[in-house]
Design a protein around this motif. Structure first.
Motif, short mmCIF file in Angstrom:
data_model
loop_
_atom_site.label_atom_id
_atom_site.label_comp_id
_atom_site.label_asym_id
_atom_site.label_seq_id
_atom_site.Cartn_x
_atom_site.Cartn_y
_atom_site.Cartn_z
N UNK A 1 51.34 47.93 29.11
CA UNK A 1 52.70 48.23 29.57
C UNK A 1 53.04 49.68 29.25
N UNK A 2 53.75 50.34 30.16
CA UNK A 2 54.23 51.68 29.89
C UNK A 2 55.19 51.66 28.71
N UNK A 3 55.34 52.79 28.01
CA UNK A 3 56.31 52.83 26.91
C UNK A 3 57.71 52.44 27.39
N UNK A 4 58.44 51.74 26.53
CA UNK A 4 59.78 51.30 26.91
C UNK A 4 60.65 52.48 27.33
N UNK A 5 60.47 53.62 26.66
CA UNK A 5 61.27 54.81 26.98
C UNK A 5 61.21 55.17 28.46
N UNK A 6 60.08 54.89 29.10
CA UNK A 6 59.92 55.26 30.51
C UNK A 6 60.85 54.47 31.42
N UNK A 7 61.35 53.34 30.94
CA UNK A 7 62.21 52.50 31.77
C UNK A 7 63.69 52.66 31.43
N UNK A 8 63.97 53.37 30.36
CA UNK A 8 65.35 53.52 29.94
C UNK A 8 65.96 54.75 30.62
N UNK A 9 67.04 54.58 31.40
CA UNK A 9 67.65 55.70 32.12
C UNK A 9 68.58 56.51 31.21
N UNK A 10 68.30 56.53 29.92
CA UNK A 10 69.13 57.23 28.96
C UNK A 10 68.31 57.40 27.69
N UNK A 11 68.74 58.26 26.82
CA UNK A 11 68.06 58.43 25.54
C UNK A 11 68.64 57.43 24.54
N UNK A 12 67.78 56.62 23.95
CA UNK A 12 68.28 55.63 23.00
C UNK A 12 69.01 56.30 21.84
N UNK A 13 68.54 57.48 21.45
CA UNK A 13 69.19 58.19 20.35
C UNK A 13 70.63 58.54 20.70
#
Length: 290
Positions: free
Chosen positions: A1-13
């Motif tokens: 699976x691609x890193x989760x960050x690649x699917x998030x349309x925002x910065x979790x930080x």
């Protein structure tokens, strides 16, 4: 699976920085998950981790002996619960009790939020068992935590959260769509960021992120897609049944089933909903009072 960050349309930080106080996973629950992630989840070790929190341990035993599990013999120790229920079921039970304890106050709104969380979890597990598209215990966990963003926001700004609830009744829009006006981000984005910070499995994080809309990225792994669709439909079912703080459906259930792409025949939907409603009354009653 691609890193989760690649699917998030925002910065979790960025999302986490918007929270006045970042919620920490309760120590006992974190210990259980850490042991399981490391492959060190023997019955004795897991029981010892849960026993570090006596209140949590008592609640786990209460639920293990409730009608929710319907076991033939009485569970007297946490270690018995591990052996009889299995590691995933214990993990889910520990997290359920830990999440209930995370509420900074527990009035009518919070009780209904808790009922929703248990409803999402039970509905997701039933859908997973009926449709066979994902592991039932993983579906339970994904359903349980999919509304963690609402819990966090209600803890931090209950007045703002009440405004979202009021607007939901007036406008018949989803709370997720209304949340950014009060909290800058949707509840699903906030929840996914918290779960990412807690280091839960990527599939669980993504199921929360997409729990209010089933239009998923085309390259999402099939396992994550099935779990996200299951949680989305579970939420729609709970909304349809007016569980917790839900008052009126945000979309027609047949349409939600089509959008979820789950292999549940449309002509079986009515009977399935009736069966689900009965099971939810039993399951949520057992867990909600723990």
């Amino acid at each position: 699976m691609k890193p989760v960050d690649d699917y998030l349309p925002f910065r979790t930080a960025t999302v986490l920085d918007s929270l006045a106080k970042l919620p920490a996973m309760p120590v006992a629950a974190a210990s259980v998950i850490r042991l399981l992630n490391r492959g060190e989840g023997d019955a004795a070790g897991l029981a010892a981790a849960v026993a570090c929190d006596p209140v949590l341990a008592a609640r786990v035993l209460q639920v293990a002996n409730s009608s929710f599990y319907g076991l033939a013999r009485r569970i007297r120790t946490i270690q018995d619960a591990v052996v009889v229920l299995g590691q995933k079921a214990l993990r889910n039970m520990v997290l359920a009790m830990a999440i209930k304890g995370m509420h900074s106050h527990f009035g009518a709104v919070e009780k209904k939020l808790w009922e929703e969380a248990i409803g999402h979890a039970c509905a997701a597990r039933l859908v997973a068992r009926r449709c066979g598209v994902c592991d039932a215990e993983e579906a339970f966990l994904a359903g349980l935590v999919c509304s963690i963003g609402e819990l966090v926001c209600n803890n931090q700004a209950p007045d703002k959260y009440l405004q979202v609830l009021d607007q939901q009744q007036q406008q018949r829009l989803s709370r997720d769509a209304l949340a950014p006006a009060q909290f800058d981000f949707s509840f699903s984005q906030i929840g996914a960021s918290v779960l990412y910070h807690w280091k839960l499995a990527p599939e669980i994080v993504l199921a929360t992120l997409f729990s209010c809309q089933p239009d998923l990225p085309a390259d999402l792994e099939p396992t994550a897609t099935a779990l996200a669709h299951t949680v989305f439909f579970a939420r729609c079912l709970c909304c349809h049944l007016a569980l917790g703080n839900y008052h009126s459906p945000c979309q027609e259930l047949q349409q939600a089933l089509q959008r979820s792409q789950l292999p549940l025949p449309a002509d079986e939907l009515q009977d399935f909903v009736a069966s689900l409603a009965e099971q939810l009354r039993e399951s949520t009653g057992a867990l909600a009072n723990a």
